[in-house]
Design a protein around this motif. Structure first.
Motif, short mmCIF file in Angstrom:
data_model
loop_
_atom_site.label_atom_id
_atom_site.label_comp_id
_atom_site.label_asym_id
_atom_site.label_seq_id
_atom_site.Cartn_x
_atom_site.Cartn_y
_atom_site.Cartn_z
N GLN A 52 0.83 -1.21 0.00
CA GLN A 52 0.00 0.00 0.00
C GLN A 52 0.86 1.26 0.00
N THR A 53 2.02 1.22 0.66
CA THR A 53 2.93 2.37 0.64
C THR A 53 3.35 2.68 -0.80
N THR A 54 3.70 1.63 -1.55
CA THR A 54 4.07 1.81 -2.96
C THR A 54 2.89 2.29 -3.79
N LEU A 55 1.72 1.71 -3.55
CA LEU A 55 0.52 2.07 -4.31
C LEU A 55 0.19 3.55 -4.12
N ARG A 56 0.24 4.03 -2.91
CA ARG A 56 -0.08 5.44 -2.65
C ARG A 56 0.92 6.37 -3.35
N ARG A 57 2.18 5.97 -3.37
CA ARG A 57 3.19 6.79 -4.04
C ARG A 57 2.91 6.85 -5.54
N LYS A 58 2.57 5.73 -6.13
CA LYS A 58 2.29 5.70 -7.56
C LYS A 58 1.00 6.45 -7.90
N MET A 59 0.00 6.37 -7.00
CA MET A 59 -1.27 7.05 -7.25
C MET A 59 -1.11 8.56 -7.29
N LYS A 60 -0.17 9.09 -6.52
CA LYS A 60 0.03 10.54 -6.51
C LYS A 60 0.44 11.05 -7.89
N VAL A 61 1.06 10.19 -8.67
CA VAL A 61 1.45 10.55 -10.04
C VAL A 61 0.29 10.33 -11.00
N ASP A 63 -3.13 9.98 -10.29
CA ASP A 63 -4.38 10.69 -9.98
C ASP A 63 -4.34 11.09 -8.50
N THR A 64 -4.18 12.36 -8.24
CA THR A 64 -4.03 12.84 -6.86
C THR A 64 -5.30 12.63 -6.02
N SER A 65 -6.45 12.43 -6.69
CA SER A 65 -7.70 12.24 -5.94
C SER A 65 -8.05 10.76 -5.76
N ALA A 66 -7.16 9.86 -6.17
CA ALA A 66 -7.43 8.42 -6.09
C ALA A 66 -7.53 7.97 -4.63
N ILE A 67 -8.23 6.87 -4.43
CA ILE A 67 -8.39 6.30 -3.09
C ILE A 67 -7.82 4.89 -3.08
N ALA A 68 -6.96 4.62 -2.10
CA ALA A 68 -6.38 3.29 -1.94
C ALA A 68 -6.97 2.62 -0.72
N SER A 69 -7.12 1.30 -0.79
CA SER A 69 -7.61 0.54 0.36
C SER A 69 -7.02 -0.86 0.29
N GLN A 70 -7.06 -1.55 1.41
CA GLN A 70 -6.60 -2.93 1.46
C GLN A 70 -7.51 -3.72 2.38
N ARG A 71 -7.56 -5.03 2.15
CA ARG A 71 -8.40 -5.87 2.99
C ARG A 71 -7.89 -7.30 3.02
N LEU A 72 -8.20 -7.98 4.13
CA LEU A 72 -8.00 -9.42 4.22
C LEU A 72 -9.28 -10.09 3.76
N LYS A 73 -9.16 -11.05 2.87
CA LYS A 73 -10.34 -11.68 2.26
C LYS A 73 -11.24 -12.29 3.33
N ARG A 74 -12.55 -12.07 3.18
CA ARG A 74 -13.54 -12.56 4.13
C ARG A 74 -13.66 -14.08 4.05
N ILE A 75 -13.90 -14.72 5.20
CA ILE A 75 -14.03 -16.17 5.25
C ILE A 75 -15.13 -16.68 4.31
N ARG A 110 -4.76 3.37 -16.75
CA ARG A 110 -3.64 2.92 -17.59
C ARG A 110 -2.30 3.47 -17.09
N LYS A 111 -2.32 4.69 -16.62
CA LYS A 111 -1.08 5.30 -16.12
C LYS A 111 -0.59 4.55 -14.88
N LEU A 112 -1.51 4.22 -13.99
CA LEU A 112 -1.13 3.49 -12.78
C LEU A 112 -0.69 2.07 -13.12
N GLU A 113 -1.42 1.43 -14.03
CA GLU A 113 -1.05 0.08 -14.46
C GLU A 113 0.36 0.05 -15.05
N GLN A 114 0.64 1.01 -15.94
CA GLN A 114 1.95 1.04 -16.59
C GLN A 114 3.07 1.35 -15.61
N SER A 115 2.76 2.10 -14.54
CA SER A 115 3.80 2.41 -13.56
C SER A 115 4.28 1.15 -12.85
N TYR A 116 3.45 0.11 -12.86
CA TYR A 116 3.85 -1.17 -12.28
C TYR A 116 4.59 -2.06 -13.27
#
Length: 347
Positions: A52-61, A63-75, A110-116
């Motif tokens: 998530q630290t990496t994702l937030r850094r890439k999102m700033k490039v 789309d500055t208004s993007a929202i990141a989240s993470q979750r553990l898959k539900r049982i 596409r910009k975020l995808e390509q950054s990876y």
């Protein structure tokens, strides 16, 4: 630091016990299997935080208004996946830990995808194992988005190496569709998300996915590719009226207090659709063990309660909870706006 207490062989045995819901096994073995599963999920916390630290850094490039989240898959989701895929081993399930980025446009996706995947200076050391483009090739269900699965590499804890984590990248339009699918599925008690609902609901959300694709200038859902934009919009309008979709979604909203009174890095959401309320309990970084244990306790309570859903998530700020996980607040407002736009255009 959380340690993995079970071998791969034990994890897969636990998966087999859970797959058949403990049949042919005693209660102690079933309890053991849940303990194994919870311990395995806990192993994803540190890798998710790093991703998530990496994702937030890439999102700033991208789309500055993007929202990141993470979750553990539900049982329930894990059990459903094990039962739908008899050959799947629990130790190889690739989305026990997941991250999501919601951005404003296809260009930002596409910009975020390509950054990876295509950056020659990319220092992202983890191994890309799978890349799915459900925007160019939408799922039959109408689902659209980008999925990247990475194998975690170079961890100080050797048990983290080899874990598979999934990154989903969506536009706000695609996120609105997915939210409405989960919200409607919750209330009709059927899995529209897995295309296991009554055919009329599967068809409705599939053609809506096609209409939303037209709105974003993308490829339509294959089953409806023979329809023009105008024909697609007209059919969506007709089905929306027939199924009373907007009326249903507007009636589903939950009552919540002031979200911002909560503080912490992890948030346990308990949705009760019978009372249309949601409880939020927040935990600091150092309380992640307590959070995952309480998550498991609530999931056991919810197992035989069709009106209860539970999830443990993390977002950049507690104020972003509703935007990142609107389905847990039964909030389909953005979806309704898009449908109303389609209705207006098809008049």
């Amino acid at each position: 630091m959380v340690e993995l207490r079970f071998s791969k062989k034990q994890i897969n045995k636990a998966g087999e016990i859970l797959r058949i819901d403990g049949k042919d096994f005693n209660l102690d073995e079933l309890i053991w299997a849940y303990d194994v599963l919870n311990n395995l999920r806990e192993m994803y916390v540190h890798p998710l935080n790093a991703f998530q630290t990496t994702l937030r850094r890439k999102m700033k490039v991208a789309d500055t208004s993007a929202i990141a989240s993470q979750r553990l898959k539900r049982i329930p989701s894990i059990l459903g996946k094990l039962r739908r895929s008899p050959g799947m081993q629990l130790a190889r399930m690739q989305d026990l830990g997941g991250l999501r980025a919601v951005v404003g446009s296809i260009d930002a996706v596409r910009k975020l995808e390509q950054s990876y995947i295509n950056n020659p200076l990319n220092r992202f050391k983890h191994l890309l194992k799978s890349q799915k483009d459900y925007i160019n090739e939408p799922k039959k269900s109408g689902y659209r988005g980008i999925h990247l699965v990475y194998q975690y590499q170079g961890a100080t804890n050797p048990n983290h190496n080899g874990l598979l984590l999934e990154i989903q990248i969506r536009t706000k339009v695609q996120h609105a569709w997915a939210t409405a699918v989960e919200t409607m599925g919750t209330f009709i008690g059927q899995s529209i998300k897995s295309s296991e609902a009554d055919e009329i609901w599967n068809e409705y959300f599939s053609i809506v996915g096609s209409a939303f694709a037209y709105m974003e200038g993308c490829n339509p859902v294959p089953d409806f590719a023979h329809l023009t934009r105008e024909e697609t919009f007209k059919k969506v309008s007709q089905m929306t009226e027939k199924l009373q979709v907007i009326e249903k979604l507007m009636a589903f909203r939950v009552v919540i207090g002031d979200i911002n009174r909560n503080s912490g890095s992890y948030h346990l959401l308990v949705l009760d659709t019978a009372t249309q309320t949601v409880q939020i309990k927040s935990f600091g970084l150092r309380r992640i063990g307590e959070a995952t244990n309480e998550y498991l306790d609530w999931e056991k309570k919810a197992e035989n309660n069709p009106y209860m859903q539970v999830v443990l998530v993390s977002t950049e700020s507690v104020g972003n909870l509703k935007a990142a996980y609107p389905s847990y607040f039964l909030d389909a407002e953005e979806f309704i706006k898009l449908i109303q736009h389609i209705q207006a255009e098809s008049l």
